[in-house]
Enzyme design. Structure first.
Site, PDB file in Angstrom:
ATOM      1  N   SER A  92       0.835  -1.195   0.000  1.00 15.35           N
ATOM      2  CA  SER A  92       0.000   0.000   0.000  1.00 15.35           C
ATOM      3  C   SER A  92       0.879   1.258   0.000  1.00 15.35           C
ATOM      4  O   SER A  92       1.706   1.427  -0.890  1.00 15.35           O
ATOM      5  CB  SER A  92      -0.965  -0.046   1.195  1.00 15.35           C
ATOM      6  OG  SER A  92      -1.999   0.889   1.053  1.00 15.35           O
ATOM      7  N   HIS A 241      -7.388  -5.877   0.140  1.00 15.33           N
ATOM      8  CA  HIS A 241      -6.229  -4.991   0.166  1.00 15.33           C
ATOM      9  C   HIS A 241      -5.132  -5.525   1.088  1.00 15.33           C
ATOM     10  O   HIS A 241      -3.945  -5.380   0.790  1.00 15.33           O
ATOM     11  CB  HIS A 241      -6.670  -3.600   0.623  1.00 15.33           C
ATOM     12  CG  HIS A 241      -5.584  -2.577   0.567  1.00 15.33           C
ATOM     13  ND1 HIS A 241      -4.808  -2.359  -0.555  1.00 15.33           N
ATOM     14  CD2 HIS A 241      -5.127  -1.696   1.501  1.00 15.33           C
ATOM     15  CE1 HIS A 241      -3.922  -1.399  -0.316  1.00 15.33           C
ATOM     16  NE2 HIS A 241      -4.099  -0.991   0.921  1.00 15.33           N
TER      17      HIS A 241
END
Length: 264
Positions: A92, A241
């Site tokens: 991320s 994610h």
């Protein structure tokens, strides 16, 4: 440019096997601690260093969250540890730090591994999370049950609340945030911006994305390949994610296979 921050890290220690180290960079509101289970596995083959970025984990708080500055922080840590070249894995926000490091100092990166992020500008998407963290900051909970109730005012997902709770520390009879929340919020425009650097990184690159995550969509792939022309993109099924937590075995195997194919 802001001066470098002396980062905290989890370091498995020097390896005598001749393998290049693996450097792990966490995402927004994460820390090196999130990677302990993976570190225990990867350290069997190589030295593993997981960093706490500025304003995260046990690292100092400082103004500025732009990717050039955070990349410089990581490079300064590698210099301190005597690591001249390494495989670099970022998730991320940490993936953008890793991309920045690779673009600005390509000689230091043997291979680049990016977990569920693209080199693009994203829209604002953390308002609820920041509001929940403020609730805890202002509510001064005395235990984790109280802290969870404060987080629940803005966050329905139990899993997300548990992740945010990893940022709590105890002091003077109450739980406080160890992250630099003010600095992170002030630096948020830089966090959602593209990574630093003007040139492509033409070294070996693996991009892992979660099939259930919106962070690396197909329409982003042309831009991704402009920045990372040698990128191999792998999609992990049944993963969002936090793909390294959703599918730890598949994630681990993909990373191991890629590093084995590109030992540096």
């Amino acid at each position: 440019m802001p001066s470098c921050v002396e980062l905290y890290c989890l370091d498995s220690g020097a390896d005598d096997g001749g393998e290049l180290p693996l450097v792990i960079i966490h995402g927004l509101l994460g820390s090196a601690d999130n990677w302990r289970s993976h570190i225990r596995t990867w350290r069997k083959k190589r030295r593993v260093v997981a960093v706490d970025l500025r304003n995260h984990g046990r690292s100092p708080h400082a103004e500025g969250m732009d990717y050039a500055a955070m990349s410089d922080d990581v490079l300064a840590l590698l210099d301190t540890l005597g690591i001249k070249r390494a495989h670099v894995l970022g998730h991320s926000m940490g993936g953008k730090v890793a991309m920045s490091l690779a673009r600005l100092s390509p000689g230091r990166v043997a291979s680049l591994l990016v977990a569920d992020i693209a080199p693009v500008a994203y829209q604002h998407g953390h308002d609820d999370i920041f509001a929940a963290m403020r609730e805890v900051q202002n509510g001064r909970p005395t235990d984790r049950r109280e802290a969870d109730a404060l987080l629940a005012r803005h966050i329905d997902s139990r899993a997300v609340r548990l992740f945010l709770a990893t940022n709590l520390q105890r002091g003077d009879g109450e739980l406080t945030l160890r992250v630099g929340l003010d600095q992170i919020i002030a630096g948020y425009p830089a966090i959602i911006a593209p990574p630093a650097g003007e040139v492509a990184f033409d070294g070996p690159c693996l991009v892992l994305r979660g099939a259930d995550s919106p962070y690396v969509q197909d329409d982003m792939l042309p831009t991704l390949r402009e920045v990372l022309p040698r990128a191999r993109v792998i999609t992990l099924k049944d993963a969002g994610h936090w793909l390294h937590a959703d599918q730890p075995d598949a994630f681990h195997q993909a990373v191991e296979a890629f590093i084995a194919a590109h030992p540096g």
